[in-house]
Write a protein that holds these residues in place. Structure first.
Motif, PDB file in Angstrom:
ATOM      1  N   ALA A 220      60.012 -34.479  36.956  1.00  0.00           N
ATOM      2  CA  ALA A 220      59.660 -34.541  35.535  1.00  0.00           C
ATOM      3  C   ALA A 220      60.856 -34.170  34.663  1.00  0.00           C
ATOM      4  O   ALA A 220      61.111 -34.789  33.627  1.00  0.00           O
ATOM      5  CB  ALA A 220      58.492 -33.606  35.242  1.00  0.00           C
ATOM      6  N   LEU A 221      61.602 -33.157  35.104  1.00  0.00           N
ATOM      7  CA  LEU A 221      62.808 -32.782  34.371  1.00  0.00           C
ATOM      8  C   LEU A 221      63.841 -33.900  34.431  1.00  0.00           C
ATOM      9  O   LEU A 221      64.566 -34.148  33.462  1.00  0.00           O
ATOM     10  CB  LEU A 221      63.392 -31.493  34.940  1.00  0.00           C
ATOM     11  N   GLY A 222      63.893 -34.577  35.563  1.00  0.00           N
ATOM     12  CA  GLY A 222      64.815 -35.695  35.690  1.00  0.00           C
ATOM     13  C   GLY A 222      64.466 -36.837  34.755  1.00  0.00           C
ATOM     14  O   GLY A 222      65.352 -37.464  34.162  1.00  0.00           O
ATOM     15  N   LEU A 223      63.175 -37.112  34.609  1.00  0.00           N
ATOM     16  CA  LEU A 223      62.752 -38.166  33.684  1.00  0.00           C
ATOM     17  C   LEU A 223      63.082 -37.796  32.243  1.00  0.00           C
ATOM     18  O   LEU A 223      63.473 -38.645  31.444  1.00  0.00           O
ATOM     19  CB  LEU A 223      61.244 -38.421  33.831  1.00  0.00           C
ATOM     20  N   ALA A 224      62.929 -36.521  31.907  1.00  0.00           N
ATOM     21  CA  ALA A 224      63.260 -36.073  30.555  1.00  0.00           C
ATOM     22  C   ALA A 224      64.767 -36.119  30.324  1.00  0.00           C
ATOM     23  O   ALA A 224      65.231 -36.404  29.217  1.00  0.00           O
ATOM     24  CB  ALA A 224      62.732 -34.664  30.324  1.00  0.00           C
ATOM     25  N   GLY A 225      65.527 -35.811  31.378  1.00  0.00           N
ATOM     26  CA  GLY A 225      66.980 -35.884  31.281  1.00  0.00           C
ATOM     27  C   GLY A 225      67.614 -34.851  30.381  1.00  0.00           C
ATOM     28  O   GLY A 225      68.764 -35.005  29.971  1.00  0.00           O
ATOM     29  N   SER A 226      66.890 -33.788  30.095  1.00  0.00           N
ATOM     30  CA  SER A 226      67.374 -32.768  29.161  1.00  0.00           C
ATOM     31  C   SER A 226      67.837 -31.523  29.907  1.00  0.00           C
ATOM     32  O   SER A 226      67.040 -30.849  30.566  1.00  0.00           O
ATOM     33  CB  SER A 226      66.270 -32.391  28.164  1.00  0.00           C
ATOM     34  N   ALA A 227      69.122 -31.199  29.775  1.00  0.00           N
ATOM     35  CA  ALA A 227      69.626 -29.975  30.379  1.00  0.00           C
ATOM     36  C   ALA A 227      69.012 -28.748  29.724  1.00  0.00           C
ATOM     37  O   ALA A 227      68.808 -27.726  30.374  1.00  0.00           O
ATOM     38  CB  ALA A 227      71.151 -29.931  30.266  1.00  0.00           C
TER      39      ALA A 227
ATOM     40  N   PRO B  53      73.574 -38.839  40.987  1.00  0.00           N
ATOM     41  CA  PRO B  53      74.184 -37.547  41.316  1.00  0.00           C
ATOM     42  C   PRO B  53      74.745 -36.797  40.120  1.00  0.00           C
ATOM     43  O   PRO B  53      74.731 -35.571  40.088  1.00  0.00           O
ATOM     44  CB  PRO B  53      75.292 -37.913  42.313  1.00  0.00           C
ATOM     45  N   VAL B  54      75.241 -37.512  39.123  1.00  0.00           N
ATOM     46  CA  VAL B  54      75.797 -36.851  37.939  1.00  0.00           C
ATOM     47  C   VAL B  54      74.693 -36.186  37.130  1.00  0.00           C
ATOM     48  O   VAL B  54      74.796 -35.018  36.733  1.00  0.00           O
ATOM     49  CB  VAL B  54      76.584 -37.857  37.070  1.00  0.00           C
ATOM     50  N   VAL B  55      73.605 -36.922  36.899  1.00  0.00           N
ATOM     51  CA  VAL B  55      72.480 -36.364  36.154  1.00  0.00           C
ATOM     52  C   VAL B  55      71.833 -35.223  36.931  1.00  0.00           C
ATOM     53  O   VAL B  55      71.513 -34.164  36.370  1.00  0.00           O
ATOM     54  CB  VAL B  55      71.438 -37.459  35.844  1.00  0.00           C
ATOM     55  N   ALA B  56      71.639 -35.432  38.237  1.00  0.00           N
ATOM     56  CA  ALA B  56      71.034 -34.384  39.063  1.00  0.00           C
ATOM     57  C   ALA B  56      71.874 -33.114  39.027  1.00  0.00           C
ATOM     58  O   ALA B  56      71.344 -31.998  38.931  1.00  0.00           O
ATOM     59  CB  ALA B  56      70.868 -34.875  40.499  1.00  0.00           C
ATOM     60  N   GLY B  57      73.189 -33.257  39.085  1.00  0.00           N
ATOM     61  CA  GLY B  57      74.059 -32.099  39.031  1.00  0.00           C
ATOM     62  C   GLY B  57      73.985 -31.377  37.692  1.00  0.00           C
ATOM     63  O   GLY B  57      73.962 -30.137  37.644  1.00  0.00           O
ATOM     64  N   ARG B  58      73.933 -32.130  36.616  1.00  0.00           N
ATOM     65  CA  ARG B  58      73.849 -31.519  35.290  1.00  0.00           C
ATOM     66  C   ARG B  58      72.558 -30.735  35.118  1.00  0.00           C
ATOM     67  O   ARG B  58      72.554 -29.615  34.601  1.00  0.00           O
ATOM     68  CB  ARG B  58      73.960 -32.618  34.216  1.00  0.00           C
ATOM     69  N   LEU B  59      71.445 -31.303  35.568  1.00  0.00           N
ATOM     70  CA  LEU B  59      70.150 -30.630  35.431  1.00  0.00           C
ATOM     71  C   LEU B  59      70.036 -29.438  36.375  1.00  0.00           C
ATOM     72  O   LEU B  59      69.497 -28.389  36.005  1.00  0.00           O
ATOM     73  CB  LEU B  59      69.023 -31.628  35.688  1.00  0.00           C
TER      74      LEU B  59
END
Length: 238
Positions: A40-47, A94-100
């Motif tokens: 769910a956090l990944g879908l939101a994409g908000s750090a 991987p970039v988004v996953a790492g940021r979150l």
């Protein structure tokens, strides 16, 4: 129990728990706020949301005397992907996953609860469920180390090494492989995914590994690792 563990004089216990949010929550009591999982956090994409989620989970754990959480999952939700990962991962990027994941770690450790990046070096592309068998893959999935690099940069207190085999690195499971563990350059404590009786003849089984034996082998980084955990969770460690 947590008070008794903290009161140990010579070797106080450091208690850990799986409180990821989503489908894996050890604290599922009626008064505990259950947060959405990483997907769910990944879908939101908000750090910012990821950091708030980590802080909220951390505060709840700290309130009941727990100071070490076996989260976040830093695996990628790539295809094929075991159901043991799926919605526990932030996403396949991987970039988004790492940021979150890094934001989640910052939030949790701001509550003085040690976070754990798992399952190094990444379960992305692993089809078998590591809770029931030892998954074997030929090589690491593209980008699978980036989330771990990001959380190490964010100061994650510990890293959980997986039980899967990556043949391009070693024939042993990751947690028993010096080559895999050697990929880590951070002064983190290492924990392991599981202790199973591998289906091998006794003569071919490697020695049993204690919970702390895989971390830095008493290298110069060990003192830094202990200091980081003490700073994070306020617990005295052996």
């Amino acid at each position: 129990m947590t008070e008794g563990a903290a009161d140990g004089r010579d070797r106080p216990l450091l208690l850990s728990v799986n409180q990821e949010g989503g489908r894996l929550n050890a604290l599922d009591w009626p008064d505990t706020v259950q947060l959405p999982g990483n997907a769910a956090l990944g879908l939101a994409g908000s750090a910012e949301l990821a950091e708030l989620a980590g802080a909220a989970i951390g505060r709840q754990l700290r309130a009941v005397g727990l100071c070490w959480n076996l989260a976040p999952v830093c695996d990628l939700d790539t295809v094929p992907s075991t159901s043991a990962v799926s919605c526990r991962a932030f996403c396949a990027d991987p970039v988004v996953a790492g940021r979150l994941a890094a934001a989640f770690v910052r939030g949790m450790q701001s509550a003085r609860v040690a976070a754990t990046a798992k399952h190094f070096p990444g379960l992305g592309g692993v089809a078998a469920d590591p809770h029931h068998r030892t998954p074997v893959v030929e090589r690491l999935a593209p980008g699978c180390l980036l989330p771990f690099e990001a959380v190490i940069g964010a100061g994650v207190a510990s890293v959980m090494v997986g039980s899967h085999v990556v043949r391009e690195l070693d024939s042993r499971p990751a947690f028993a492989s010096a080559r895999v563990i050697g990929l880590l350059t951070c002064p983190c404590r290492l924990s392991t995914d599981r202790w199973a009786a591998w289906p091998r003849p006794r003569s071919q089984r490697w020695p049993p590994v204690s919970t702390w034996s895989c971390w830095t082998r008493r290298s110069p980084a060990a003192a830094t690792a202990c200091a980081r955990l003490r700073t994070t969770c306020g617990a005295a460690l052996p």
